[in-house]
Design a protein around this motif. Structure first.
Motif, PDB file in Angstrom:
ATOM      1  N   GLU A   1       0.831  -1.211   0.000  1.00  0.00           N
ATOM      2  CA  GLU A   1       0.000   0.000   0.000  1.00  0.00           C
ATOM      3  C   GLU A   1       0.864   1.259   0.000  1.00  0.00           C
ATOM      4  O   GLU A   1       0.456   2.300  -0.539  1.00  0.00           O
ATOM      5  CB  GLU A   1      -0.913   0.006   1.226  1.00  0.00           C
ATOM      6  CG  GLU A   1      -2.070  -0.979   1.154  1.00  0.00           C
ATOM      7  CD  GLU A   1      -2.782  -1.117   2.487  1.00  0.00           C
ATOM      8  OE1 GLU A   1      -2.445  -0.339   3.412  1.00  0.00           O
ATOM      9  OE2 GLU A   1      -3.658  -1.991   2.614  1.00  0.00           O
ATOM     10  N   ARG A   2       2.031   1.161   0.623  1.00  0.00           N
ATOM     11  CA  ARG A   2       2.930   2.315   0.697  1.00  0.00           C
ATOM     12  C   ARG A   2       3.958   2.306  -0.431  1.00  0.00           C
ATOM     13  O   ARG A   2       4.976   3.002  -0.360  1.00  0.00           O
ATOM     14  CB  ARG A   2       3.617   2.334   2.063  1.00  0.00           C
ATOM     15  CG  ARG A   2       2.623   2.507   3.210  1.00  0.00           C
ATOM     16  CD  ARG A   2       3.289   2.741   4.535  1.00  0.00           C
ATOM     17  NE  ARG A   2       2.289   2.964   5.585  1.00  0.00           N
ATOM     18  CZ  ARG A   2       2.468   3.777   6.617  1.00  0.00           C
ATOM     19  NH1 ARG A   2       3.602   4.443   6.763  1.00  0.00           N
ATOM     20  NH2 ARG A   2       1.523   3.926   7.527  1.00  0.00           N
ATOM     21  N   ASP A   3       3.694   1.513  -1.453  1.00  0.00           N
ATOM     22  CA  ASP A   3       4.496   1.477  -2.683  1.00  0.00           C
ATOM     23  C   ASP A   3       5.917   0.983  -2.473  1.00  0.00           C
ATOM     24  O   ASP A   3       6.835   1.379  -3.196  1.00  0.00           O
ATOM     25  CB  ASP A   3       4.515   2.855  -3.362  1.00  0.00           C
ATOM     26  CG  ASP A   3       3.133   3.275  -3.843  1.00  0.00           C
ATOM     27  OD1 ASP A   3       2.381   2.395  -4.311  1.00  0.00           O
ATOM     28  OD2 ASP A   3       2.814   4.467  -3.736  1.00  0.00           O
ATOM     29  N   TYR A   4       6.094   0.118  -1.481  1.00  0.00           N
ATOM     30  CA  TYR A   4       7.402  -0.523  -1.330  1.00  0.00           C
ATOM     31  C   TYR A   4       7.598  -1.564  -2.419  1.00  0.00           C
ATOM     32  O   TYR A   4       6.654  -2.258  -2.828  1.00  0.00           O
ATOM     33  CB  TYR A   4       7.515  -1.209   0.039  1.00  0.00           C
ATOM     34  CG  TYR A   4       8.044  -0.298   1.113  1.00  0.00           C
ATOM     35  CD1 TYR A   4       9.407  -0.236   1.398  1.00  0.00           C
ATOM     36  CD2 TYR A   4       7.179   0.533   1.827  1.00  0.00           C
ATOM     37  CE1 TYR A   4       9.892   0.610   2.373  1.00  0.00           C
ATOM     38  CE2 TYR A   4       7.646   1.389   2.805  1.00  0.00           C
ATOM     39  CZ  TYR A   4       9.012   1.424   3.069  1.00  0.00           C
ATOM     40  OH  TYR A   4       9.486   2.277   4.032  1.00  0.00           O
ATOM     41  N   ASP A   5       8.824  -1.657  -2.897  1.00  0.00           N
ATOM     42  CA  ASP A   5       9.235  -2.761  -3.749  1.00  0.00           C
ATOM     43  C   ASP A   5       9.505  -3.939  -2.817  1.00  0.00           C
ATOM     44  O   ASP A   5      10.480  -3.928  -2.059  1.00  0.00           O
ATOM     45  CB  ASP A   5      10.500  -2.369  -4.518  1.00  0.00           C
ATOM     46  CG  ASP A   5      11.000  -3.474  -5.427  1.00  0.00           C
ATOM     47  OD1 ASP A   5      10.250  -4.442  -5.669  1.00  0.00           O
ATOM     48  OD2 ASP A   5      12.159  -3.376  -5.881  1.00  0.00           O
ATOM     49  N   VAL A   6       8.631  -4.936  -2.819  1.00  0.00           N
ATOM     50  CA  VAL A   6       8.717  -6.058  -1.892  1.00  0.00           C
ATOM     51  C   VAL A   6       9.417  -7.223  -2.584  1.00  0.00           C
ATOM     52  O   VAL A   6       8.886  -7.807  -3.533  1.00  0.00           O
ATOM     53  CB  VAL A   6       7.324  -6.476  -1.401  1.00  0.00           C
ATOM     54  CG1 VAL A   6       7.434  -7.662  -0.457  1.00  0.00           C
ATOM     55  CG2 VAL A   6       6.633  -5.310  -0.702  1.00  0.00           C
ATOM     56  N   LEU A   7      10.608  -7.546  -2.113  1.00  0.00           N
ATOM     57  CA  LEU A   7      11.389  -8.655  -2.651  1.00  0.00           C
ATOM     58  C   LEU A   7      11.144  -9.883  -1.783  1.00  0.00           C
ATOM     59  O   LEU A   7      11.394  -9.850  -0.574  1.00  0.00           O
ATOM     60  CB  LEU A   7      12.882  -8.306  -2.662  1.00  0.00           C
ATOM     61  CG  LEU A   7      13.268  -6.990  -3.351  1.00  0.00           C
ATOM     62  CD1 LEU A   7      14.760  -6.728  -3.181  1.00  0.00           C
ATOM     63  CD2 LEU A   7      12.895  -7.031  -4.828  1.00  0.00           C
ATOM     64  N   ARG A   8      10.659 -10.953  -2.391  1.00  0.00           N
ATOM     65  CA  ARG A   8      10.338 -12.177  -1.659  1.00  0.00           C
ATOM     66  C   ARG A   8      11.513 -13.142  -1.738  1.00  0.00           C
ATOM     67  O   ARG A   8      11.809 -13.657  -2.826  1.00  0.00           O
ATOM     68  CB  ARG A   8       9.053 -12.794  -2.207  1.00  0.00           C
ATOM     69  CG  ARG A   8       7.812 -11.960  -1.887  1.00  0.00           C
ATOM     70  CD  ARG A   8       6.607 -12.370  -2.709  1.00  0.00           C
ATOM     71  NE  ARG A   8       5.378 -11.761  -2.200  1.00  0.00           N
ATOM     72  CZ  ARG A   8       5.000 -10.507  -2.442  1.00  0.00           C
ATOM     73  NH1 ARG A   8       5.769  -9.724  -3.183  1.00  0.00           N
ATOM     74  NH2 ARG A   8       3.867 -10.039  -1.940  1.00  0.00           N
ATOM     75  N   ALA A   9      12.180 -13.343  -0.622  1.00  0.00           N
ATOM     76  CA  ALA A   9      13.354 -14.224  -0.597  1.00  0.00           C
ATOM     77  C   ALA A   9      12.971 -15.605  -1.124  1.00  0.00           C
ATOM     78  O   ALA A   9      11.926 -16.148  -0.752  1.00  0.00           O
ATOM     79  CB  ALA A   9      13.917 -14.312   0.813  1.00  0.00           C
ATOM     80  N   PRO A  10      13.818 -16.220  -1.987  1.00  0.00           N
ATOM     81  CA  PRO A  10      13.375 -17.369  -2.763  1.00  0.00           C
ATOM     82  C   PRO A  10      13.618 -18.743  -2.160  1.00  0.00           C
ATOM     83  O   PRO A  10      13.001 -19.713  -2.594  1.00  0.00           O
ATOM     84  CB  PRO A  10      14.194 -17.232  -4.045  1.00  0.00           C
ATOM     85  CG  PRO A  10      15.497 -16.633  -3.572  1.00  0.00           C
ATOM     86  CD  PRO A  10      15.119 -15.694  -2.453  1.00  0.00           C
ATOM     87  N   ASP A  11      14.523 -18.871  -1.198  1.00  0.00           N
ATOM     88  CA  ASP A  11      14.964 -20.201  -0.786  1.00  0.00           C
ATOM     89  C   ASP A  11      14.626 -20.462   0.681  1.00  0.00           C
ATOM     90  O   ASP A  11      15.271 -19.926   1.590  1.00  0.00           O
ATOM     91  CB  ASP A  11      16.479 -20.344  -1.010  1.00  0.00           C
ATOM     92  CG  ASP A  11      16.954 -21.775  -0.885  1.00  0.00           C
ATOM     93  OD1 ASP A  11      16.841 -22.339   0.224  1.00  0.00           O
ATOM     94  OD2 ASP A  11      17.440 -22.336  -1.882  1.00  0.00           O
ATOM     95  N   GLU A  12      13.625 -21.291   0.906  1.00  0.00           N
ATOM     96  CA  GLU A  12      13.171 -21.572   2.265  1.00  0.00           C
ATOM     97  C   GLU A  12      14.269 -22.205   3.110  1.00  0.00           C
ATOM     98  O   GLU A  12      14.423 -21.892   4.298  1.00  0.00           O
ATOM     99  CB  GLU A  12      11.953 -22.497   2.211  1.00  0.00           C
ATOM    100  CG  GLU A  12      11.282 -22.733   3.544  1.00  0.00           C
ATOM    101  CD  GLU A  12      10.367 -21.595   3.962  1.00  0.00           C
ATOM    102  OE1 GLU A  12       9.980 -21.556   5.145  1.00  0.00           O
ATOM    103  OE2 GLU A  12      10.052 -20.742   3.116  1.00  0.00           O
ATOM    104  N   THR A  13      15.068 -23.093   2.520  1.00  0.00           N
ATOM    105  CA  THR A  13      16.123 -23.766   3.274  1.00  0.00           C
ATOM    106  C   THR A  13      17.180 -22.772   3.738  1.00  0.00           C
ATOM    107  O   THR A  13      17.633 -22.819   4.888  1.00  0.00           O
ATOM    108  CB  THR A  13      16.771 -24.875   2.429  1.00  0.00           C
ATOM    109  OG1 THR A  13      15.775 -25.841   2.080  1.00  0.00           O
ATOM    110  CG2 THR A  13      17.884 -25.568   3.206  1.00  0.00           C
ATOM    111  N   GLU A  14      17.568 -21.851   2.861  1.00  0.00           N
ATOM    112  CA  GLU A  14      18.554 -20.846   3.251  1.00  0.00           C
ATOM    113  C   GLU A  14      18.007 -19.899   4.311  1.00  0.00           C
ATOM    114  O   GLU A  14      18.747 -19.474   5.205  1.00  0.00           O
ATOM    115  CB  GLU A  14      19.025 -20.066   2.023  1.00  0.00           C
ATOM    116  CG  GLU A  14      19.885 -20.902   1.078  1.00  0.00           C
ATOM    117  CD  GLU A  14      20.473 -20.100  -0.058  1.00  0.00           C
ATOM    118  OE1 GLU A  14      21.233 -20.684  -0.846  1.00  0.00           O
ATOM    119  OE2 GLU A  14      20.189 -18.883  -0.159  1.00  0.00           O
ATOM    120  N   LEU A  15      16.741 -19.590   4.229  1.00  0.00           N
ATOM    121  CA  LEU A  15      16.132 -18.730   5.242  1.00  0.00           C
ATOM    122  C   LEU A  15      16.090 -19.437   6.594  1.00  0.00           C
ATOM    123  O   LEU A  15      16.385 -18.843   7.633  1.00  0.00           O
ATOM    124  CB  LEU A  15      14.719 -18.338   4.816  1.00  0.00           C
ATOM    125  CG  LEU A  15      14.601 -17.448   3.578  1.00  0.00           C
ATOM    126  CD1 LEU A  15      13.150 -17.310   3.155  1.00  0.00           C
ATOM    127  CD2 LEU A  15      15.213 -16.082   3.824  1.00  0.00           C
TER     128      LEU A  15
END
Length: 314
Positions: free
Chosen positions: A239-253
């Motif tokens: 809503e606040r126009d952030y560029d939201v990057l979704r981290a891709p690797d569940e194992t690394e997270l």
């Protein structure tokens, strides 16, 4: 003849001068330079604790709130690596330096206080295992000349990793395992006094701190752990126009603590080594990544951001 005391400066006479300006103007003069009002400005000073003999308590990991026993020597070497990287980046590194052996988690300084533009909020940890860590941090903050604006009182529990600056006018405060409603309310009240909007959110079950699910790499750019960050926070960012990057690797997270990084400056981060997919993802998004080994310290259930009590960004 006795002097008319009402004419003395001490009693408001002609020589009296009222103090002008606010606490912000005192920083760098009467108090140390410090303060945080966003998560991406250049990092200037941090507070850390190099772990030592207290890590022998990790031999019983659950009792110490850790995942596995730690090798204290290797943990210390890796902690030195984080601190050295900060120093090479021009960041001033201060140490807690407790007078006696502390509880086993003191190295996670980010949990113990939260910085505002005017000074620190000293937390109150949720677990009795960590009780007393706040004292050592409060003592060191005072010695460094950092204003302590508030300490959490009463039945409140608040850990600094549950509060994140969304922008200079807004702070997200998460209620959950480590921060209860009373602690969050106390932090929110102080922020309102500073004309900063607190937005209270509820953590998802099985998560520790808000810090572990949300980081900022630049103004208007956030990196998230999609499965663990509440959807209401994702919606708020969008809503606040952030560029939201979704981290891709569940194992690394999960295993590599890939999202537990610290932003050194806009578009530049220090992250745990050994997370190639997350690193490549960030670099493809234009983020410069420096890495340092964290595999031993990660056994304590925390990463680089957890180790780092940020004192000053500017």
């Amino acid at each position: 003849m006795s002097k008319d005391r009402s004419r003395a400066a001490a009693f408001g006479g002609p020589g009296w001068r009222s103090r002008e300006g606010g606490l912000l103007g005192d920083l760098g003069a009467h108090w140390a330079r410090c303060g945080v009002g966003c998560e991406w400005a250049p990092l200037k000073a941090v507070l850390m604790h190099r772990p030592g003999a207290e890590l022998r308590q990790s031999a019983a990991p659950d009792d110490a709130l850790m995942l596995e026993p730690l090798d204290a020597v290797q943990a210390g070497v890796q902690h030195d690596g984080v601190a050295s990287t900060y120093k090479l980046a021009g960041v001033k590194v201060h140490y807690v330096e407790p007078e006696r052996e502390p509880p086993p988690n003191l190295m996670f300084c980010a949990d113990l206080f939260f910085m505002t533009p005017e000074g620190a909020v000293v937390g109150r940890t949720a677990s009795p295992v960590r009780a007393g860590e706040e004292r050592w941090v409060a003592r060191r903050l005072a010695a460094l000349g950092i204003p302590v604006l508030k300490t959490i009182r009463g039945s409140g529990c608040f850990e600094g990793a549950d509060a994140i600056w969304l922008d200079p006018d807004t702070v997200l405060v998460s209620r959950g395992l480590r921060t209860n409603s009373e602690g969050a309310a106390q932090v929110a009240a102080l922020l309102r006094e500073m004309e900063v909007e607190p937005i209270l959110v509820d953590a998802l079950p099985g998560t520790m701190h808000l810090m572990g699910q949300l980081r900022f790499v630049d103004e208007g750019r956030a990196v998230i752990w999609p499965r663990r960050l509440p959807e209401e926070v994702v919606a708020l960012l969008e809503e606040r126009d952030y560029d939201v990057l979704r981290a891709p690797d569940e194992t690394e997270l999960e295993e590599g603590l890939a999202l537990n990084f610290v932003t050194l400056a806009p578009g530049r981060v220090l992250m745990p080594a050994g997370n190639p997919r997350t690193q490549a993802f960030l670099e493809a998004a234009g983020v410069t990544c420096q890495t340092t080994p964290m595999h031993e310290l990660a056994k304590a259930a925390g990463g680089i951001a957890c180790l780092t009590g940020v004192l000053w960004r500017g």
